[in-house]
Design a protein around this motif. Structure first.
Motif, PDB file in Angstrom:
ATOM      1  N   THR A 115       1.022  -1.106   0.136  1.00  0.00           N
ATOM      2  CA  THR A 115       0.176  -0.272   0.065  1.00  0.00           C
ATOM      3  C   THR A 115       1.228   1.407   0.366  1.00  0.00           C
ATOM      4  O   THR A 115       0.500   1.881  -0.775  1.00  0.00           O
ATOM      5  CB  THR A 115      -0.907  -0.143   1.510  1.00  0.00           C
ATOM      6  OG1 THR A 115      -1.236  -1.262   1.553  1.00  0.00           O
ATOM      7  CG2 THR A 115      -1.959   0.717   1.237  1.00  0.00           C
ATOM      8  N   LEU A 119       0.881   4.359  -2.960  1.00  0.00           N
ATOM      9  CA  LEU A 119       0.227   5.332  -2.631  1.00  0.00           C
ATOM     10  C   LEU A 119       1.479   6.513  -3.506  1.00  0.00           C
ATOM     11  O   LEU A 119       0.649   7.580  -3.796  1.00  0.00           O
ATOM     12  CB  LEU A 119       0.223   5.633  -1.152  1.00  0.00           C
ATOM     13  CG  LEU A 119      -1.021   4.866  -0.791  1.00  0.00           C
ATOM     14  CD1 LEU A 119      -0.719   5.069   0.826  1.00  0.00           C
ATOM     15  CD2 LEU A 119      -2.652   5.557  -0.971  1.00  0.00           C
ATOM     16  N   LYS A 120       2.519   6.085  -3.220  1.00  0.00           N
ATOM     17  CA  LYS A 120       3.891   6.700  -4.384  1.00  0.00           C
ATOM     18  C   LYS A 120       3.738   6.888  -5.295  1.00  0.00           C
ATOM     19  O   LYS A 120       4.216   7.397  -6.279  1.00  0.00           O
ATOM     20  CB  LYS A 120       5.153   6.351  -3.649  1.00  0.00           C
ATOM     21  CG  LYS A 120       4.967   6.432  -2.175  1.00  0.00           C
ATOM     22  CD  LYS A 120       6.871   6.467  -1.512  1.00  0.00           C
ATOM     23  CE  LYS A 120       7.449   6.801  -0.517  1.00  0.00           C
ATOM     24  NZ  LYS A 120       7.346   5.554   0.613  1.00  0.00           N
ATOM     25  N   LEU A 138      -6.831   1.598   7.413  1.00  0.00           N
ATOM     26  CA  LEU A 138      -6.213   3.056   6.328  1.00  0.00           C
ATOM     27  C   LEU A 138      -7.444   4.790   6.401  1.00  0.00           C
ATOM     28  O   LEU A 138      -7.338   5.659   5.722  1.00  0.00           O
ATOM     29  CB  LEU A 138      -6.339   2.887   4.806  1.00  0.00           C
ATOM     30  CG  LEU A 138      -6.082   1.525   4.409  1.00  0.00           C
ATOM     31  CD1 LEU A 138      -6.160   0.674   3.277  1.00  0.00           C
ATOM     32  CD2 LEU A 138      -4.347   1.417   4.185  1.00  0.00           C
ATOM     33  N   CYS A 154      -2.170   7.602   3.589  1.00  0.00           N
ATOM     34  CA  CYS A 154      -3.764   7.890   3.053  1.00  0.00           C
ATOM     35  C   CYS A 154      -4.566   8.538   3.145  1.00  0.00           C
ATOM     36  O   CYS A 154      -4.385   9.232   1.864  1.00  0.00           O
ATOM     37  CB  CYS A 154      -4.497   6.962   3.225  1.00  0.00           C
ATOM     38  SG  CYS A 154      -4.396   4.709   2.868  1.00  0.00           S
ATOM     39  N   TYR A 157      -2.255  10.928   0.202  1.00  0.00           N
ATOM     40  CA  TYR A 157      -2.391  11.054  -0.801  1.00  0.00           C
ATOM     41  C   TYR A 157      -3.582  10.966  -1.880  1.00  0.00           C
ATOM     42  O   TYR A 157      -3.611  10.314  -2.518  1.00  0.00           O
ATOM     43  CB  TYR A 157      -1.198   9.558  -1.211  1.00  0.00           C
ATOM     44  CG  TYR A 157       0.320   9.923  -1.332  1.00  0.00           C
ATOM     45  CD1 TYR A 157       1.071  10.301  -2.281  1.00  0.00           C
ATOM     46  CD2 TYR A 157       0.625   9.094  -0.005  1.00  0.00           C
ATOM     47  CE1 TYR A 157       2.369  10.278  -2.308  1.00  0.00           C
ATOM     48  CE2 TYR A 157       2.647   8.813   0.367  1.00  0.00           C
ATOM     49  CZ  TYR A 157       3.507   9.963  -0.448  1.00  0.00           C
ATOM     50  OH  TYR A 157       4.430  10.049  -0.317  1.00  0.00           O
ATOM     51  N   ALA A 158      -4.552  10.615  -0.611  1.00  0.00           N
ATOM     52  CA  ALA A 158      -5.348   9.880  -1.231  1.00  0.00           C
ATOM     53  C   ALA A 158      -7.141  10.335  -0.444  1.00  0.00           C
ATOM     54  O   ALA A 158      -7.156  10.250   0.650  1.00  0.00           O
ATOM     55  CB  ALA A 158      -5.550   8.496  -1.228  1.00  0.00           C
ATOM     56  N   VAL A 160      -9.716   7.479   0.659  1.00  0.00           N
ATOM     57  CA  VAL A 160     -10.086   6.099   1.280  1.00  0.00           C
ATOM     58  C   VAL A 160     -11.312   6.267   1.711  1.00  0.00           C
ATOM     59  O   VAL A 160     -11.874   6.759   2.194  1.00  0.00           O
ATOM     60  CB  VAL A 160      -9.171   5.743   1.969  1.00  0.00           C
ATOM     61  CG1 VAL A 160      -8.528   4.271   1.921  1.00  0.00           C
ATOM     62  CG2 VAL A 160      -7.457   6.030   1.357  1.00  0.00           C
ATOM     63  N   ILE A 184      -9.687   3.531  -3.748  1.00  0.00           N
ATOM     64  CA  ILE A 184      -8.663   4.496  -3.214  1.00  0.00           C
ATOM     65  C   ILE A 184      -8.671   5.829  -4.183  1.00  0.00           C
ATOM     66  O   ILE A 184      -7.693   5.072  -5.541  1.00  0.00           O
ATOM     67  CB  ILE A 184      -7.035   4.066  -2.823  1.00  0.00           C
ATOM     68  CG1 ILE A 184      -6.872   3.030  -1.450  1.00  0.00           C
ATOM     69  CG2 ILE A 184      -6.138   5.325  -2.428  1.00  0.00           C
ATOM     70  CD1 ILE A 184      -5.601   2.863  -1.424  1.00  0.00           C
ATOM     71  N   LYS A 186      -6.441   9.151  -5.719  1.00  0.00           N
ATOM     72  CA  LYS A 186      -5.327   9.456  -5.381  1.00  0.00           C
ATOM     73  C   LYS A 186      -5.964  11.132  -5.692  1.00  0.00           C
ATOM     74  O   LYS A 186      -7.360  11.695  -6.537  1.00  0.00           O
ATOM     75  CB  LYS A 186      -4.459   9.637  -6.393  1.00  0.00           C
ATOM     76  CG  LYS A 186      -4.095   8.184  -6.353  1.00  0.00           C
ATOM     77  CD  LYS A 186      -2.978   7.838  -5.187  1.00  0.00           C
ATOM     78  CE  LYS A 186      -1.402   8.893  -4.704  1.00  0.00           C
ATOM     79  NZ  LYS A 186      -0.093   8.137  -5.329  1.00  0.00           N
ATOM     80  N   LYS A 189      -2.496  17.032  -3.251  1.00  0.00           N
ATOM     81  CA  LYS A 189      -1.886  16.008  -1.417  1.00  0.00           C
ATOM     82  C   LYS A 189      -2.468  18.061  -0.567  1.00  0.00           C
ATOM     83  O   LYS A 189      -2.461  19.453  -1.089  1.00  0.00           O
ATOM     84  CB  LYS A 189       0.247  16.479  -1.874  1.00  0.00           C
ATOM     85  CG  LYS A 189       0.409  15.244  -2.648  1.00  0.00           C
ATOM     86  CD  LYS A 189       1.011  15.835  -2.703  1.00  0.00           C
ATOM     87  CE  LYS A 189       1.940  14.222  -3.667  1.00  0.00           C
ATOM     88  NZ  LYS A 189       3.418  14.066  -4.497  1.00  0.00           N
TER      89      LYS A 189
END
Ligand code: SAM
Length: 254
Positions: A115, A119-120, A138, A154, A157-158, A160, A184, A186, A189
């Motif tokens: 994960t 995520l990266k 998460l 999480c 980046y995203a 969820v 998830i 994206k 940020k």
């Protein structure tokens, strides 16, 4: 289930081999991913292809990563599709190909590192199954029992969401605990940080999640930072810090 019997597949616990055998669930996963003929899909842990079979019908291209060579042989004879590329190896070590969606019933044994790796990466949306308890980590918020390093990642980046809880009976062999389908997506940020420094600090803090920030920093040999932070932060318990507060802490580092 027929394929499992036909090929006499003996699930390997060490590789997290629990196969999703309920086709209705597999089809719902594909629907959640909203696949079109433009999508390039990454599947991590394709097994013998129970999910892959539905992915290749909808997507432009499917990359299926699988570690177990025995299952890859079954997959190759089970699914013949021009838009399928099988990659044999460890998903934690392989450099991912370019993809915009990821749909996978993940091997639970690597839930956490895979994960972080995902995520990266740059992608639009992932539909993934996890153990329910891990899925709850998460989405956990500061102060909650399950709030952890992965919750912070999480948040950063995203977006969820848990879409469904799955009972053990939809898998073979039946796992001991429930699972969850997670979405998830994206996102932009939420704040600007040097990500390497930020996640190094998050790791050090959450290695001592129940301690105060002061004790966690001292235990991680971050003496200078412990000396320079204001006392209201130092006295807080690590699991109560929100991701933005951790980002602000970096400003006190030399
Ligand atoms: N996709 C199949 C399904 O939906 O039933 C299988 C899912 S099973 C939970 C996870 C799969 O991941 C297994 O086939 C296992 O061999 C594979 N696997 C385990 N560790 C892996 C790794 N590090 N890299 C790639 N595949 C892995």
């Amino acid at each position: 289930m027929n394929v499992i019997r036909l090929y006499n597949i003996k699930p390997k616990e060490k590789l997290g081999q629990v196969f999703l055998i309920d086709e209705r669930v597999l089809k719902r996963e594909v629907e959640y991913a909203e696949l079109s003929s433009k999508d390039v899909v990454l599947e991590i842990g394709s097994g013998f292809g129970s999910l892959t079979k539905f992915l290749v019908e909808k997507a432009k291209k499917v990359y299926a990563i699988e570690k177990d060579s025995t299952l890859i042989e079954v997959l190759k004879s089970y699914i013949i599709a021009k838009n399928l590329e099988i990659i044999q190896g460890d998903a934690l070590r392989i450099t991912f190909p370019e993809f915009n969606k990821c749909v996978s019933n993940l091997p639970y044994v690597i839930s956490s590192p895979i994960t972080f790796k995902l995520l990266k990466h740059d992608f639009e949306k992932a539909i993934l199954t996890y153990q329910k308890e891990f899925a709850e980590r998460l989405i956990a918020k500061p102060g909650e029992k399950n709030y952890s390093r992965i919750s912070v990642a999480c948040h950063y980046y995203a977006s969820v969401r848990i879409l469904e809880i799955l009972p053990p009976r939809v898998f073979y062999p039946k796992p001991k605990v429930a699972s969850a389908i997670v979405e998830i997506v994206k996102k932009e940020k939420p704040f600007n940080v040097d990500e390497e420094r930020y996640f190094a600090l998050v790791r050090d803090l959450f290695s001592h999640k129940k301690k105060t920030v002061r004790k966690a920093l001292l235990s991680s040999k971050r003496i200078e930072l412990a000396k320079s932070l204001p006392s209201n932060i130092l006295e807080k318990r690590v699991f109560k810090l929100d991701p933005e507060e951790i980002a602000e802490m970096l400003e006190y580092e030399n």
